[in-house]
Motif scaffolding. Structure first.
Motif, PDB file in Angstrom:
ATOM      1  N   ASN A 214      46.508  30.515  46.590  1.00 43.69           N
ATOM      2  CA  ASN A 214      46.177  29.433  45.660  1.00 43.69           C
ATOM      3  C   ASN A 214      45.075  29.681  45.167  1.00 43.69           C
ATOM      4  O   ASN A 214      43.745  29.666  45.902  1.00 43.69           O
ATOM      5  N   PRO A 215      44.587  29.835  43.973  1.00 39.58           N
ATOM      6  CA  PRO A 215      43.297  30.120  43.182  1.00 39.58           C
ATOM      7  C   PRO A 215      42.198  28.897  43.397  1.00 39.58           C
ATOM      8  O   PRO A 215      41.015  29.332  43.453  1.00 39.58           O
ATOM      9  N   MET A 216      42.853  27.714  43.184  1.00 39.60           N
ATOM     10  CA  MET A 216      42.015  26.472  43.541  1.00 39.60           C
ATOM     11  C   MET A 216      41.806  26.122  44.971  1.00 39.60           C
ATOM     12  O   MET A 216      40.706  25.681  45.071  1.00 39.60           O
ATOM     13  N   THR A 217      42.166  26.901  45.976  1.00 38.75           N
ATOM     14  CA  THR A 217      41.904  26.776  47.372  1.00 38.75           C
ATOM     15  C   THR A 217      40.180  27.021  47.638  1.00 38.75           C
ATOM     16  O   THR A 217      39.380  26.305  48.142  1.00 38.75           O
ATOM     17  N   SER A 218      39.929  28.331  47.105  1.00 38.87           N
ATOM     18  CA  SER A 218      38.665  28.801  47.363  1.00 38.87           C
ATOM     19  C   SER A 218      37.545  27.760  46.543  1.00 38.87           C
ATOM     20  O   SER A 218      36.607  27.451  47.052  1.00 38.87           O
ATOM     21  N   ILE A 219      38.030  27.486  45.395  1.00 36.42           N
ATOM     22  CA  ILE A 219      37.111  26.662  44.540  1.00 36.42           C
ATOM     23  C   ILE A 219      36.962  25.203  45.243  1.00 36.42           C
ATOM     24  O   ILE A 219      35.775  24.596  45.418  1.00 36.42           O
ATOM     25  N   SER A 237      34.646  34.705  48.546  1.00 36.89           N
ATOM     26  CA  SER A 237      36.111  34.128  48.595  1.00 36.89           C
ATOM     27  C   SER A 237      36.343  33.703  47.067  1.00 36.89           C
ATOM     28  O   SER A 237      37.467  33.403  46.679  1.00 36.89           O
ATOM     29  N   LEU A 238      35.435  33.646  46.194  1.00 32.30           N
ATOM     30  CA  LEU A 238      35.523  33.364  44.818  1.00 32.30           C
ATOM     31  C   LEU A 238      35.914  34.372  44.115  1.00 32.30           C
ATOM     32  O   LEU A 238      35.864  34.349  42.664  1.00 32.30           O
ATOM     33  N   TRP A 239      35.590  35.510  44.179  1.00 30.51           N
ATOM     34  CA  TRP A 239      35.993  36.860  43.506  1.00 30.51           C
ATOM     35  C   TRP A 239      37.347  36.921  42.853  1.00 30.51           C
ATOM     36  O   TRP A 239      37.548  37.120  41.698  1.00 30.51           O
ATOM     37  N   PRO A 240      38.450  36.540  43.498  1.00 32.84           N
ATOM     38  CA  PRO A 240      39.637  36.503  43.140  1.00 32.84           C
ATOM     39  C   PRO A 240      39.989  35.769  42.018  1.00 32.84           C
ATOM     40  O   PRO A 240      40.508  35.932  41.063  1.00 32.84           O
ATOM     41  N   VAL A 241      39.627  34.178  42.113  1.00 28.04           N
ATOM     42  CA  VAL A 241      39.786  33.411  41.016  1.00 28.04           C
ATOM     43  C   VAL A 241      38.883  33.741  39.710  1.00 28.04           C
ATOM     44  O   VAL A 241      39.139  33.340  38.724  1.00 28.04           O
ATOM     45  N   THR A 242      37.801  34.418  40.118  1.00 29.30           N
ATOM     46  CA  THR A 242      36.885  34.888  38.962  1.00 29.30           C
ATOM     47  C   THR A 242      37.617  35.688  38.329  1.00 29.30           C
ATOM     48  O   THR A 242      37.536  35.584  36.996  1.00 29.30           O
ATOM     49  N   MET A 243      38.133  36.878  38.708  1.00 28.95           N
ATOM     50  CA  MET A 243      38.837  37.670  38.132  1.00 28.95           C
ATOM     51  C   MET A 243      40.123  37.228  37.422  1.00 28.95           C
ATOM     52  O   MET A 243      40.421  37.814  36.162  1.00 28.95           O
ATOM     53  N   LEU A 244      40.776  36.360  38.005  1.00 27.98           N
ATOM     54  CA  LEU A 244      41.939  35.628  37.578  1.00 27.98           C
ATOM     55  C   LEU A 244      41.485  34.755  36.380  1.00 27.98           C
ATOM     56  O   LEU A 244      42.140  34.905  35.225  1.00 27.98           O
ATOM     57  N   GLY A 245      40.517  34.313  36.278  1.00 22.80           N
ATOM     58  CA  GLY A 245      39.766  33.572  35.116  1.00 22.80           C
ATOM     59  C   GLY A 245      39.602  34.021  33.989  1.00 22.80           C
ATOM     60  O   GLY A 245      40.039  34.005  32.757  1.00 22.80           O
ATOM     61  N   VAL A 246      38.891  35.304  34.231  1.00 22.95           N
ATOM     62  CA  VAL A 246      38.534  36.200  33.147  1.00 22.95           C
ATOM     63  C   VAL A 246      39.856  36.924  32.589  1.00 22.95           C
ATOM     64  O   VAL A 246      39.864  36.879  31.206  1.00 22.95           O
ATOM     65  N   PHE A 247      40.817  37.099  33.268  1.00 19.19           N
ATOM     66  CA  PHE A 247      42.114  37.815  32.856  1.00 19.19           C
ATOM     67  C   PHE A 247      42.644  36.718  32.031  1.00 19.19           C
ATOM     68  O   PHE A 247      43.213  36.951  30.886  1.00 19.19           O
TER      69      PHE A 247
END
Length: 267
Positions: A214-219, A237-247
Motif C-alpha cells: 500500500n503506497p500510503m503505508t510508508s507515508i 521506504s519512501l522511494w516506491p511511493v515517490t516513483m509512483l507519485g512522479v509516474f
C-alpha cells in the motif's frame, strides 16, 4: 514551463478562488472555521474511545517504546490528520472538472488552476488543524524535536502522490462517471487497509507483507515515527511511493493535455 508561467500569471485568480471558497464554506456558520478542527477531533475522539484500551498495550512494543497518557492519541492524530489531508485532496481533485463545468465552458483560463486551487484549499485546512496539534505537542511535552522537520518533505511527497492520483482520476471521471463512484468506495477500504488506527505489527505476517504494498503505508508510518517516537523516517521506504507519485503526475498531465479539448465537449 509554459504551464507554470500560465499558473503564475493567474495567481490572482487562484488566490481569490481559495479565499472565496474558504469564506463561503463558513459564511453562515456560527462556529466558522472551528469546524475545520471539530470534525477531525470528533473522529479522533471516537477512535480513541473505541481502540485505546485495545491498542495501548500493543503500542509500546510495536512503536519504539512509545508510552505515556497521550501516546495513542498522538499516534492517532499523526495518522488521521494526514490521511484526511490526502483523502480531501484526491477526492476533490477527482471531481474538480465536473464541479467547475460551467466555469470551464464559459471562461478561458488555464485549466490547471483548478487542481491548484483544490490543493491550496486542502492545505489551508490542514495547516490550521496541524498547527493546533503541534501546539498540543509542545504544551504536553511530547514535541519530537529536530525530527519534526522531516514532516515537510514527507508532506511534499504525499501531495505529489495525491495530486498525481487526483489528476488522473479527475480526467477519467469526466469520461467515465463510474470512476468517481467507485473511488468513493475504494477510499473507505483504503483507510482501513492503511495502519492509521492500528500498528502494522499487530497483524499476521502475511497481512503485513500485503499492506506494505500500500503506497500510503510508508507515508503514514513516517509521520508516526516522527511524531510518536521522535525518530527520523526510513527514507528508503519512501522511494516506491515517490516513483509512483512522479509516474501518476506525468500520466495525469499527459491525459489532461491529450484530452483537454474533448473534456470541454464532454462536460
Amino acid at each position: 514551463m509554459q504551464m507554470l508561467l500560465a499558473l503564475w500569471g493567474y495567481r490572482g485568480f487562484i488566490l481569490g478562488s481559495v479565499k472565496r471558497e474558504f469564506q463561503a464554506k463558513y459564511s453562515n456558520s456560527l462556529l466558522g472555521a472551528a469546524w475545520t478542527v471539530i470534525n477531525p477531533l470528533a473522529m479522533i475522539a471516537v477512535y480513541t474511545l473505541v481502540f485505546s484500551q485495545i491498542m495501548r498495550a500493543k503500542l509500546p512494543e510495536v512503536a519504539g517504546g512509545a508510552s505515556g497518557p497521550f501516546a495513542y492519541s498522538i499516534y492517532l492524530c499523526a495518522g488521521v490528520l494526514t490521511w484526511a489531508f490526502f483523502s480531501e485532496t484526491v477526492t476533490r481533485a477527482q471531481n474538480v472538472f465536473l464541479e467547475n463545468a460551467n466555469l470551464i465552458k464559459k471562461i478561458s483560463f488555464p485549466r490547471l488552476c483548478l487542481p491548484v486551487i483544490v490543493v491550496a484549499n486542502a492545505s489551508l485546512n490542514f495547516a490550521i488543524i496541524f498547527s493546533l496539534f503541534t501546539l498540543f505537542l509542545v504544551i504536553s511535552g511530547s514535541f519530537p524535536g529536530l525530527p519534526y522537520l522531516a514532516i515537510f518533505p514527507v508532506l511534499c511527497l504525499q501531495v505529489l502522490f495525491a495530486v498525481g492520483l487526483g489528476m488522473t482520476l479527475g480526467v477519467l471521471n469526466v469520461f467515465f462517471r463510474d470512476v468517481g463512484q467507485l473511488f468513493g468506495v475504494v477510499i473507505q477500504f483504503w483507510f482501513w487497509l492503511t495502519p492509521v488506527v492500528y500498528p502494522i505489527n499487530i497483524l499476521p505476517e502475511f497481512a503485513q507483507n500485503l499492506i506494505r504494498y500500500n503506497p500510503m503505508t510508508s507515508i503514514i508510518d513516517s509521520y508516526q515515527r516522527i511524531l510518536v517516537n521522535g525518530q527520523w523516517p526510513i527514507w528508503e521506504s519512501l522511494w516506491p511511493v515517490t516513483m509512483l507519485g512522479v509516474f501518476l503526475c506525468f500520466w495525469g498531465m499527459t491525459l489532461f493535455r491529450k484530452h483537454a479539448g474533448e473534456m470541454v465537449d464532454e462536460l
